[in-house]
Design a protein around this motif. Structure first.
Motif, PDB file in Angstrom:
ATOM      1  N   GLU A  13       0.971  -0.765  -0.169  1.00 40.71           N
ATOM      2  CA  GLU A  13       0.139  -0.088  -0.217  1.00 40.71           C
ATOM      3  C   GLU A  13       0.888   1.352   0.065  1.00 40.71           C
ATOM      4  N   TYR A  14       0.558   2.112  -1.055  1.00 37.19           N
ATOM      5  CA  TYR A  14       1.347   3.329  -1.197  1.00 37.19           C
ATOM      6  C   TYR A  14       2.957   3.031  -1.078  1.00 37.19           C
ATOM      7  N   TYR A  90       4.250  13.478  -0.526  1.00 38.35           N
ATOM      8  CA  TYR A  90       3.777  13.484  -1.859  1.00 38.35           C
ATOM      9  C   TYR A  90       3.930  14.537  -2.812  1.00 38.35           C
ATOM     10  N   GLY A 115       4.117   8.823 -11.082  1.00 35.57           N
ATOM     11  CA  GLY A 115       2.701   7.733 -11.152  1.00 35.57           C
ATOM     12  C   GLY A 115       2.692   7.458  -9.789  1.00 35.57           C
ATOM     13  N   TRP A 116       3.606   7.030  -8.967  1.00 31.84           N
ATOM     14  CA  TRP A 116       3.221   6.596  -7.682  1.00 31.84           C
ATOM     15  C   TRP A 116       2.930   7.687  -6.615  1.00 31.84           C
ATOM     16  N   TYR A 118       1.009  10.424  -7.623  1.00 33.05           N
ATOM     17  CA  TYR A 118      -0.367  10.730  -8.260  1.00 33.05           C
ATOM     18  C   TYR A 118      -1.245   9.763  -7.528  1.00 33.05           C
ATOM     19  N   PHE A 119      -0.684   8.292  -7.583  1.00 32.11           N
ATOM     20  CA  PHE A 119      -1.609   7.186  -6.876  1.00 32.11           C
ATOM     21  C   PHE A 119      -1.939   7.378  -5.454  1.00 32.11           C
ATOM     22  N   ARG A 122      -4.279   9.916  -4.636  1.00 29.35           N
ATOM     23  CA  ARG A 122      -5.665   9.414  -5.149  1.00 29.35           C
ATOM     24  C   ARG A 122      -5.949  10.010  -6.575  1.00 29.35           C
ATOM     25  N   ARG A 123      -5.106  10.765  -7.386  1.00 27.09           N
ATOM     26  CA  ARG A 123      -5.290  11.166  -8.442  1.00 27.09           C
ATOM     27  C   ARG A 123      -5.181   9.995  -9.530  1.00 27.09           C
ATOM     28  N   TYR A 124      -5.966   9.072  -9.521  1.00 29.65           N
ATOM     29  CA  TYR A 124      -5.673   7.731 -10.515  1.00 29.65           C
ATOM     30  C   TYR A 124      -5.319   8.192 -11.858  1.00 29.65           C
ATOM     31  N   ALA A 127      -2.317   9.111 -12.572  1.00 31.31           N
ATOM     32  CA  ALA A 127      -1.165   7.980 -12.136  1.00 31.31           C
ATOM     33  C   ALA A 127      -1.099   7.073 -13.546  1.00 31.31           C
ATOM     34  N   ILE A 128      -2.197   7.002 -14.027  1.00 39.02           N
ATOM     35  CA  ILE A 128      -2.086   6.013 -15.207  1.00 39.02           C
ATOM     36  C   ILE A 128      -1.443   6.438 -16.291  1.00 39.02           C
TER      37      ILE A 128
END
Length: 130
Positions: A13-14, A90, A115-116, A118-119, A122-124, A127-128
């Motif tokens: 997780e994270y 972050y 990407g990590w 952003y993940f 919670r800016r999914y 992140a993608i």
């Protein structure tokens, strides 16, 4: 777990990929910094040691110290955002990853770090995209 290479990403997780402190990076560090004074090598080595021992706040301090003297030190520039990330800072990590990406355009590590971040924020969708 922090010594895995990029092909063997480990996810918690994270948790970011754990390939940044393997033996090859340490060898690369010493080779890339051979022109730097030995005292600065010791500071960088100490920062790497602290990073490997999950003492990210201490590692952050010494990585910054290296960057004050040698702003273009590639190892310090690549590890500093991860030190922020592992401290759950972050936004700071994201900003630093962006700076590193601007300097090392061909290196995928800053994009992975972004990407990590952003993940974790919670800016999914962002992140993608990374």
């Amino acid at each position: 777990a922090r010594q895995e290479i990029i092909e063997k990403l480990s996810f918690n997780e994270y948790s970011a990929p754990n390939y940044l402190t393997d033996a090859s990076l340490k060898q690369q560090t010493l080779a890339s910094n051979s022109g730097i004074k030995s005292s600065s090598n010791r500071v960088l080595d100490f920062a790497l040691q602290q990073f490997n021992q999950n003492r990210f706040e201490v590692a952050e301090f010494y990585l910054k110290k290296v960057l004050v003297k040698f702003p273009s030190n590639p190892t310090a520039m690549k590890l500093l955002p991860w030190a922020y990330f592992y401290q759950k800072q972050y936004d700071k990590a994201l900003t630093t990853f962006k700076r590193t990406k601007a300097l090392y355009r061909k290196n995928p590590e800053p994009s992975i770090g972004m990407g990590w971040c952003y993940f974790a924020l919670r800016r999914y969708q962002r992140a993608i995209e990374q």
